[in-house]
Design a protein around this motif. Sequence first.
Motif, PDB file in Angstrom:
ATOM      1  N   HIS A   1       1.281   9.704  -2.019  1.00  0.00           N
ATOM      2  CA  HIS A   1       1.277  11.107  -2.414  1.00  0.00           C
ATOM      3  C   HIS A   1       2.086  11.943  -1.434  1.00  0.00           C
ATOM      4  O   HIS A   1       1.982  11.760  -0.217  1.00  0.00           O
ATOM      5  CB  HIS A   1      -0.157  11.647  -2.454  1.00  0.00           C
ATOM      6  N   ALA A   2       2.858  12.891  -1.975  1.00  0.00           N
ATOM      7  CA  ALA A   2       3.607  13.838  -1.152  1.00  0.00           C
ATOM      8  C   ALA A   2       2.655  14.905  -0.626  1.00  0.00           C
ATOM      9  O   ALA A   2       1.465  14.937  -0.963  1.00  0.00           O
ATOM     10  CB  ALA A   2       4.731  14.463  -1.963  1.00  0.00           C
ATOM     11  N   ARG A   3       3.161  15.807   0.180  1.00  0.00           N
ATOM     12  CA  ARG A   3       2.352  16.843   0.835  1.00  0.00           C
ATOM     13  C   ARG A   3       1.535  17.664  -0.163  1.00  0.00           C
ATOM     14  O   ARG A   3       0.377  17.975   0.080  1.00  0.00           O
ATOM     15  CB  ARG A   3       3.307  17.771   1.615  1.00  0.00           C
ATOM     16  N   ALA A   4       2.111  18.002  -1.307  1.00  0.00           N
ATOM     17  CA  ALA A   4       1.399  18.812  -2.303  1.00  0.00           C
ATOM     18  C   ALA A   4       0.473  17.978  -3.178  1.00  0.00           C
ATOM     19  O   ALA A   4      -0.219  18.510  -4.031  1.00  0.00           O
ATOM     20  CB  ALA A   4       2.399  19.566  -3.176  1.00  0.00           C
ATOM     21  N   GLY A   5       0.440  16.657  -2.988  1.00  0.00           N
ATOM     22  CA  GLY A   5      -0.447  15.791  -3.759  1.00  0.00           C
ATOM     23  C   GLY A   5       0.228  15.036  -4.872  1.00  0.00           C
ATOM     24  O   GLY A   5      -0.370  14.163  -5.491  1.00  0.00           O
ATOM     25  N   ARG A   6       1.492  15.331  -5.146  1.00  0.00           N
ATOM     26  CA  ARG A   6       2.208  14.652  -6.236  1.00  0.00           C
ATOM     27  C   ARG A   6       2.421  13.178  -5.882  1.00  0.00           C
ATOM     28  O   ARG A   6       2.843  12.835  -4.788  1.00  0.00           O
ATOM     29  CB  ARG A   6       3.563  15.336  -6.454  1.00  0.00           C
ATOM     30  N   VAL A   7       2.120  12.294  -6.822  1.00  0.00           N
ATOM     31  CA  VAL A   7       2.312  10.864  -6.617  1.00  0.00           C
ATOM     32  C   VAL A   7       3.805  10.542  -6.733  1.00  0.00           C
ATOM     33  O   VAL A   7       4.436  10.861  -7.729  1.00  0.00           O
ATOM     34  CB  VAL A   7       1.522  10.038  -7.663  1.00  0.00           C
ATOM     35  N   PHE A   8       4.359   9.911  -5.685  1.00  0.00           N
ATOM     36  CA  PHE A   8       5.762   9.536  -5.763  1.00  0.00           C
ATOM     37  C   PHE A   8       5.954   8.028  -5.874  1.00  0.00           C
ATOM     38  O   PHE A   8       7.062   7.560  -6.139  1.00  0.00           O
ATOM     39  CB  PHE A   8       6.585  10.111  -4.598  1.00  0.00           C
ATOM     40  N   HIS A   9       4.895   7.253  -5.711  1.00  0.00           N
ATOM     41  CA  HIS A   9       4.985   5.808  -5.943  1.00  0.00           C
ATOM     42  C   HIS A   9       3.562   5.253  -6.046  1.00  0.00           C
ATOM     43  O   HIS A   9       2.627   5.801  -5.468  1.00  0.00           O
ATOM     44  CB  HIS A   9       5.736   5.119  -4.798  1.00  0.00           C
ATOM     45  N   ALA A  10       3.410   4.158  -6.759  1.00  0.00           N
ATOM     46  CA  ALA A  10       2.116   3.482  -6.866  1.00  0.00           C
ATOM     47  C   ALA A  10       2.368   1.985  -6.973  1.00  0.00           C
ATOM     48  O   ALA A  10       3.396   1.554  -7.517  1.00  0.00           O
ATOM     49  CB  ALA A  10       1.338   3.980  -8.072  1.00  0.00           C
ATOM     50  N   ILE A  11       1.432   1.223  -6.454  1.00  0.00           N
ATOM     51  CA  ILE A  11       1.579  -0.236  -6.467  1.00  0.00           C
ATOM     52  C   ILE A  11       0.178  -0.841  -6.559  1.00  0.00           C
ATOM     53  O   ILE A  11      -0.790  -0.254  -6.076  1.00  0.00           O
ATOM     54  CB  ILE A  11       2.341  -0.702  -5.200  1.00  0.00           C
ATOM     55  N   THR A  12       0.070  -2.000  -7.195  1.00  0.00           N
ATOM     56  CA  THR A  12      -1.209  -2.697  -7.273  1.00  0.00           C
ATOM     57  C   THR A  12      -1.058  -4.094  -6.681  1.00  0.00           C
ATOM     58  O   THR A  12       0.039  -4.514  -6.309  1.00  0.00           O
ATOM     59  CB  THR A  12      -1.713  -2.823  -8.731  1.00  0.00           C
ATOM     60  N   ASP A  13      -2.182  -4.809  -6.640  1.00  0.00           N
ATOM     61  CA  ASP A  13      -2.160  -6.169  -6.103  1.00  0.00           C
ATOM     62  C   ASP A  13      -1.295  -7.112  -6.938  1.00  0.00           C
ATOM     63  O   ASP A  13      -0.891  -8.156  -6.472  1.00  0.00           O
ATOM     64  CB  ASP A  13      -3.581  -6.709  -5.981  1.00  0.00           C
ATOM     65  N   ARG A  14      -0.966  -6.731  -8.164  1.00  0.00           N
ATOM     66  CA  ARG A  14      -0.102  -7.576  -9.003  1.00  0.00           C
ATOM     67  C   ARG A  14       1.328  -7.634  -8.491  1.00  0.00           C
ATOM     68  O   ARG A  14       2.086  -8.514  -8.859  1.00  0.00           O
ATOM     69  CB  ARG A  14      -0.116  -7.078 -10.433  1.00  0.00           C
ATOM     70  N   ALA A  15       1.701  -6.665  -7.653  1.00  0.00           N
ATOM     71  CA  ALA A  15       3.058  -6.640  -7.086  1.00  0.00           C
ATOM     72  C   ALA A  15       3.131  -7.414  -5.770  1.00  0.00           C
ATOM     73  O   ALA A  15       4.176  -7.413  -5.117  1.00  0.00           O
ATOM     74  CB  ALA A  15       3.508  -5.204  -6.877  1.00  0.00           C
ATOM     75  N   ALA A  16       2.041  -8.072  -5.382  1.00  0.00           N
ATOM     76  CA  ALA A  16       2.033  -8.806  -4.120  1.00  0.00           C
ATOM     77  C   ALA A  16       3.016  -9.973  -4.167  1.00  0.00           C
ATOM     78  O   ALA A  16       3.188 -10.621  -5.192  1.00  0.00           O
ATOM     79  CB  ALA A  16       0.626  -9.312  -3.825  1.00  0.00           C
ATOM     80  N   ILE A  17       3.676 -10.201  -3.058  1.00  0.00           N
ATOM     81  CA  ILE A  17       4.597 -11.333  -2.915  1.00  0.00           C
ATOM     82  C   ILE A  17       3.943 -12.347  -1.993  1.00  0.00           C
ATOM     83  O   ILE A  17       3.613 -12.042  -0.847  1.00  0.00           O
ATOM     84  CB  ILE A  17       5.956 -10.858  -2.335  1.00  0.00           C
ATOM     85  N   LYS A  18       3.718 -13.543  -2.515  1.00  0.00           N
ATOM     86  CA  LYS A  18       3.056 -14.619  -1.770  1.00  0.00           C
ATOM     87  C   LYS A  18       1.710 -14.164  -1.210  1.00  0.00           C
ATOM     88  O   LYS A  18       1.364 -14.422  -0.065  1.00  0.00           O
ATOM     89  CB  LYS A  18       3.964 -15.124  -0.644  1.00  0.00           C
ATOM     90  N   GLY A  19       0.954 -13.430  -2.036  1.00  0.00           N
ATOM     91  CA  GLY A  19      -0.387 -13.010  -1.654  1.00  0.00           C
ATOM     92  C   GLY A  19      -0.443 -11.883  -0.647  1.00  0.00           C
ATOM     93  O   GLY A  19      -1.481 -11.656  -0.038  1.00  0.00           O
TER      94      GLY A  19
END
Length: 197
Positions: free
Chosen positions: A109-127
Amino acid sequence: MRLTLPDRYFDYLPWAAATLLVAGIVHIVSVLLMPTVAPRDAYARVVAAVGAAPANKLALLPPMAPGAEALPFEDPAFAEAVCVFDLTQGMLRVTSNADGEDYLALSFHARAGRVFHAITDRAAIKGKIDVVIGDARQMDALQGASDEAPPQEVRITAPTKRGFVLVRAFARRPSEQTRARERLAGVTCERFDPPKD
């Protein structure tokens, strides 16, 4: 020639349309400015929730209780932690192990609270989840310092120097809240110094 009643209404029609147009513009501008001018924006609420926790360190949020939520729209099925970052002190690295069984999500989240990126455990590389955050200048310097090999981490350019990372772990049942909080304790959030040549 004498004006009839409907003709008089047509005389007021341009004024009514202009009034509605101005009211609409004022409404849209005020809604868009609200996150910027609100005294208790998302960043202020997160800083208040973590108390005296230092920047660039992960802090567990207290378990959600009705009427005492640290953040709005909390879901009691999630355990949450926050890492408040300040890129004026350097880049930030967030790492975690991911087993593929337990849901783990990170939102940036940026300073004002806007989400600029999100990631989950599904994007993990080699665990492993490995994310580096920096501003545009820091990312350019990191890109110039790295060799020809592709980076092993996800690199994210933050739109502001200050912000926060919200980490959420899912508990399938209320009895699994302790386990979800233990997963959050395994997430690291620390200053990242790029390797020197």
